[in-house]
Design a protein around this motif. Structure first.
Motif, short mmCIF file in Angstrom:
data_model
loop_
_atom_site.label_atom_id
_atom_site.label_comp_id
_atom_site.label_asym_id
_atom_site.label_seq_id
_atom_site.Cartn_x
_atom_site.Cartn_y
_atom_site.Cartn_z
N GLY A 20 99.20 37.51 17.16
CA GLY A 20 97.87 38.12 17.26
C GLY A 20 97.10 37.51 18.41
N TYR A 21 95.88 37.05 18.15
CA TYR A 21 95.06 36.41 19.17
C TYR A 21 94.73 34.99 18.74
CZ TYR A 21 94.37 40.99 21.24
OH TYR A 21 94.57 42.20 21.82
N LYS A 22 94.90 34.04 19.66
CA LYS A 22 94.55 32.65 19.39
C LYS A 22 93.08 32.44 19.71
CE LYS A 22 97.39 30.47 22.08
NZ LYS A 22 98.15 29.39 22.73
N ARG A 23 92.45 31.55 18.96
CA ARG A 23 91.05 31.20 19.20
C ARG A 23 90.84 29.72 18.90
NH1 ARG A 23 88.29 29.92 14.85
NH2 ARG A 23 89.01 30.63 12.81
N LYS A 24 89.81 29.15 19.51
CA LYS A 24 89.45 27.77 19.24
C LYS A 24 88.37 27.73 18.17
CE LYS A 24 90.64 25.65 23.63
NZ LYS A 24 90.15 24.94 24.81
N SER A 25 88.19 26.55 17.56
CA SER A 25 87.16 26.37 16.54
C SER A 25 85.79 26.27 17.19
CB SER A 25 87.43 25.11 15.74
OG SER A 25 88.68 25.18 15.11
N ALA A 26 84.78 26.71 16.48
CA ALA A 26 83.40 26.62 16.95
C ALA A 26 82.86 25.21 16.69
CB ALA A 26 82.54 27.65 16.24
N ASN A 27 81.68 24.92 17.21
CA ASN A 27 80.96 23.66 16.99
C ASN A 27 81.66 22.45 17.57
OD1 ASN A 27 79.07 25.16 15.38
ND2 ASN A 27 80.52 25.01 13.70
N LYS A 28 82.30 22.60 18.73
CA LYS A 28 83.02 21.48 19.32
C LYS A 28 82.66 21.32 20.80
CE LYS A 28 86.14 18.26 18.57
NZ LYS A 28 86.94 18.03 19.71
#
Length: 64
Positions: A20-28
């Motif tokens: 699918g699509y990779k994403r990074k975590s928020a708040n970093k």
């Protein structure tokens, strides 16, 4: 007919992968001094975008 443009904000945030699509975590990104080391460590790495958002990201990235 002009060429359809990719949503530049989405292009910076998502990468196409086999699952699918990779994403990074928020708040970093900033103000990390008040965050515990454990929390920062858990926010590392990538995860896959939820299936409910896949259609919208497909449209933004003009993927067929």
């Amino acid at each position: 007919m002009p060429k359809a443009k990719v949503h530049s904000g989405a292009a910076k945030r998502f990468k196409k992968s086999a699952g699918g699509y990779k994403r990074k975590s928020a708040n970093k990104s900033h103000i990390l001094t008040k965050m515990t080391t454990k929390r920062k460590r858990q926010l590392r790495g990538t995860s896959l975008v939820d299936a409910s958002d896949k259609k919208a990201i497909d449209r933004m990235l003009r993927a067929n």
